[in-house]
Design a protein around this motif. Structure first.
Motif, PDB file in Angstrom:
ATOM      1  N   ARG A  66       0.832  -1.241   0.139  1.00  0.00           N
ATOM      2  CA  ARG A  66      -0.040  -0.041  -0.022  1.00  0.00           C
ATOM      3  C   ARG A  66       0.991   1.276   0.052  1.00  0.00           C
ATOM      4  O   ARG A  66       0.710   2.204  -0.776  1.00  0.00           O
ATOM      5  CB  ARG A  66      -0.918  -0.075   1.084  1.00  0.00           C
ATOM      6  CG  ARG A  66      -2.198   1.083   1.256  1.00  0.00           C
ATOM      7  CD  ARG A  66      -2.984   0.847   2.472  1.00  0.00           C
ATOM      8  NE  ARG A  66      -3.180  -0.368   2.934  1.00  0.00           N
ATOM      9  CZ  ARG A  66      -2.883  -0.853   3.962  1.00  0.00           C
ATOM     10  NH1 ARG A  66      -2.440  -0.191   4.920  1.00  0.00           N
ATOM     11  NH2 ARG A  66      -3.230  -2.160   4.270  1.00  0.00           N
TER      12      ARG A  66
ATOM     13  N   TYR B 101       4.030   1.653  -0.913  1.00  0.00           N
ATOM     14  CA  TYR B 101       4.989   1.947  -2.031  1.00  0.00           C
ATOM     15  C   TYR B 101       4.552   1.492  -3.457  1.00  0.00           C
ATOM     16  O   TYR B 101       5.552   1.606  -4.193  1.00  0.00           O
ATOM     17  CB  TYR B 101       6.223   1.240  -1.610  1.00  0.00           C
ATOM     18  CG  TYR B 101       7.164   1.676  -0.494  1.00  0.00           C
ATOM     19  CD1 TYR B 101       7.651   2.962  -0.509  1.00  0.00           C
ATOM     20  CD2 TYR B 101       7.096   0.950   0.802  1.00  0.00           C
ATOM     21  CE1 TYR B 101       8.314   3.262   0.743  1.00  0.00           C
ATOM     22  CE2 TYR B 101       7.593   1.507   1.947  1.00  0.00           C
ATOM     23  CZ  TYR B 101       8.300   2.733   1.781  1.00  0.00           C
ATOM     24  OH  TYR B 101       8.890   3.225   2.893  1.00  0.00           O
ATOM     25  N   ARG B 102       3.503   1.048  -3.436  1.00  0.00           N
ATOM     26  CA  ARG B 102       3.150   0.421  -4.870  1.00  0.00           C
ATOM     27  C   ARG B 102       3.121   1.531  -6.069  1.00  0.00           C
ATOM     28  O   ARG B 102       3.240   1.296  -7.118  1.00  0.00           O
ATOM     29  CB  ARG B 102       1.747  -0.058  -4.900  1.00  0.00           C
ATOM     30  CG  ARG B 102       0.572   0.795  -4.637  1.00  0.00           C
ATOM     31  CD  ARG B 102      -0.828   0.010  -4.630  1.00  0.00           C
ATOM     32  NE  ARG B 102      -1.726   1.148  -4.252  1.00  0.00           N
ATOM     33  CZ  ARG B 102      -2.545   0.919  -3.077  1.00  0.00           C
ATOM     34  NH1 ARG B 102      -2.666  -0.324  -2.603  1.00  0.00           N
ATOM     35  NH2 ARG B 102      -3.618   1.801  -2.778  1.00  0.00           N
ATOM     36  N   ARG B 103       2.750   2.581  -5.611  1.00  0.00           N
ATOM     37  CA  ARG B 103       2.845   3.876  -6.751  1.00  0.00           C
ATOM     38  C   ARG B 103       4.148   4.303  -7.094  1.00  0.00           C
ATOM     39  O   ARG B 103       4.552   4.663  -8.171  1.00  0.00           O
ATOM     40  CB  ARG B 103       2.114   4.964  -6.116  1.00  0.00           C
ATOM     41  CG  ARG B 103       0.884   4.926  -5.896  1.00  0.00           C
ATOM     42  CD  ARG B 103      -0.026   6.140  -5.638  1.00  0.00           C
ATOM     43  NE  ARG B 103      -1.290   6.023  -4.947  1.00  0.00           N
ATOM     44  CZ  ARG B 103      -1.906   6.019  -3.922  1.00  0.00           C
ATOM     45  NH1 ARG B 103      -1.124   6.238  -2.832  1.00  0.00           N
ATOM     46  NH2 ARG B 103      -2.890   5.704  -3.590  1.00  0.00           N
ATOM     47  N   ASP B 104       5.381   4.017  -6.363  1.00  0.00           N
ATOM     48  CA  ASP B 104       6.630   4.298  -6.649  1.00  0.00           C
ATOM     49  C   ASP B 104       7.491   3.153  -7.520  1.00  0.00           C
ATOM     50  O   ASP B 104       8.275   3.413  -8.127  1.00  0.00           O
ATOM     51  CB  ASP B 104       7.365   4.265  -5.487  1.00  0.00           C
ATOM     52  CG  ASP B 104       6.875   5.434  -4.547  1.00  0.00           C
ATOM     53  OD1 ASP B 104       6.562   6.572  -4.827  1.00  0.00           O
ATOM     54  OD2 ASP B 104       6.833   5.404  -3.241  1.00  0.00           O
TER      55      ASP B 104
END
Length: 71
Positions: A64, A66-69
């Protein structure tokens, strides 16, 4: 961002303020390094469960956070 707090020969409010500013900058740098390492770990194929273990959080929390990075 620093203000004009009275200086007390290296002690007192000014020094405390400066140390607080430095601490915030250090924390931001560490957070950026952690994010970079998580991205590198994922690119290298490390599973979320191993990353989470290293971070001391759950797999779901790691994903949740770090998934966007991660490319």
């Amino acid at each position: 961002m620093r203000t004009d707090l009275a200086q007390d020969e290296g002690r007192g409010p000014r020094r405390t303020f400066d140390e607080l500013v430095d601490t915030v900058q250090d924390r931001k740098a560490l957070e950026a390094r952690e994010r970079d390492l998580v991205v590198r770990a994922r690119v290298e194929g490390m599973p979320w469960s191993s990353i989470a273990l290293a971070l001391g959080i759950t797999k779901q929390a790691a994903h949740r956070q770090y998934r966007r990075d991660v490319p």
